[in-house]
Design a protein around this motif. Structure first.
Motif, PDB file in Angstrom:
ATOM      1  N   LEU A  38       9.289 -14.277  -4.621  1.00  0.00           N
ATOM      2  CA  LEU A  38       8.485 -14.047  -3.425  1.00  0.00           C
ATOM      3  C   LEU A  38       9.251 -13.095  -2.519  1.00  0.00           C
ATOM      4  N   LEU A  39       8.651 -11.934  -2.235  1.00  0.00           N
ATOM      5  CA  LEU A  39       9.211 -10.957  -1.310  1.00  0.00           C
ATOM      6  C   LEU A  39       8.190 -10.697  -0.211  1.00  0.00           C
ATOM      7  N   ASN A  40       8.659 -10.178   0.936  1.00  0.00           N
ATOM      8  CA  ASN A  40       7.773  -9.911   2.072  1.00  0.00           C
ATOM      9  C   ASN A  40       7.952  -8.491   2.553  1.00  0.00           C
ATOM     10  N   SER A  41       6.895  -7.953   3.165  1.00  0.00           N
ATOM     11  CA  SER A  41       6.977  -6.632   3.780  1.00  0.00           C
ATOM     12  C   SER A  41       7.080  -6.803   5.287  1.00  0.00           C
ATOM     13  N   LYS A  42       7.331  -5.696   5.965  1.00  0.00           N
ATOM     14  CA  LYS A  42       7.408  -5.716   7.421  1.00  0.00           C
ATOM     15  C   LYS A  42       6.079  -6.155   8.026  1.00  0.00           C
ATOM     16  N   GLY A  43       4.980  -5.788   7.372  1.00  0.00           N
ATOM     17  CA  GLY A  43       3.645  -6.169   7.839  1.00  0.00           C
ATOM     18  C   GLY A  43       3.225  -7.552   7.378  1.00  0.00           C
ATOM     19  N   LYS A  44       4.180  -8.358   6.920  1.00  0.00           N
ATOM     20  CA  LYS A  44       3.947  -9.742   6.473  1.00  0.00           C
ATOM     21  C   LYS A  44       3.102  -9.829   5.203  1.00  0.00           C
TER      22      LYS A  44
END
Length: 187
Positions: A38-44
């Motif tokens: 599970l990874l996330n971006s700056k924009g969630k």
């Protein structure tokens, strides 16, 4: 007395496909499945191994301060993303440098989503792709040398191919069509 040995090593099947000579430099053989992550971006936005299912994915490992070294690769990816503007093809960047947060500063100038996670998860993902980098520590700073390869993940969520520099948008387009044709015939 019964002795049971359980191993956590992943057993891969030997390659049984007859790989064309022209595709051997690109094809990952056998294709490597992605682990759960599970990874996330700056924009969630969230990126998991399931995000790769049912579509082709171009993946590039980078970090927020990669420029100017990564500019050529980012330009190629941006060109490809415009050429392949389709729902069944996606383009993703993964920030592998756990010491540079995309939340603090994002200097990678691209319209492509950039994902990150904690070090343990990133290490697992990088290992699955076969991505390597070298961090040289100085007094209060460090320098990173990295592979500028573009990876291709197939619709089954496996690392299927790898494009090593030097490359252009046109050469990757041509190889992608050949790889996709081989995939259709062999999977």
């Amino acid at each position: 007395m019964l002795l049971l040995w359980v191993s956590r090593l992943q057993i891969t099947q030997p390659e049984t496909r007859d790989i064309p000579v022209a595709l051997k430099p690109y094809l990952v053989s056998p294709a490597r499945p992605l682990p759960q992550f599970l990874l996330n971006s700056k924009g969630k936005q969230v990126l998991t191994n399931q995000s790769f299912m049912q579509r082709w994915s171009f993946v590039y490992f980078t970090h927020p301060h990669c420029q100017p070294e990564c500019e050529a690769v980012l330009a190629v990816l941006n060109n490809l993303s415009q050429f392949f503007a389709a729902a069944d093809i996606q383009f993703l960047l993964i920030n592998y440098d756990d010491q540079q947060s995309i939340y603090e500063t994002e200097q990678v100038n691209t319209a492509l989503p950039l994902y990150t996670g904690d070090k343990q998860i990133l290490d697992t993902v990088m290992k699955a792709f076969g991505f390597l980098f070298l961090r040289t520590q100085f007094n209060q700073d460090y320098q990173i040398e990295q592979q500028h390869d573009i990876f291709l993940v197939d619709p089954k969520g496996r690392v299927y191919a790898r494009f090593k520099p030097p490359f252009t948008s046109l050469t990757i387009q041509q190889q992608f069509f050949a790889l996709r044709g081989f995939y259709a015939r062999s999977e």
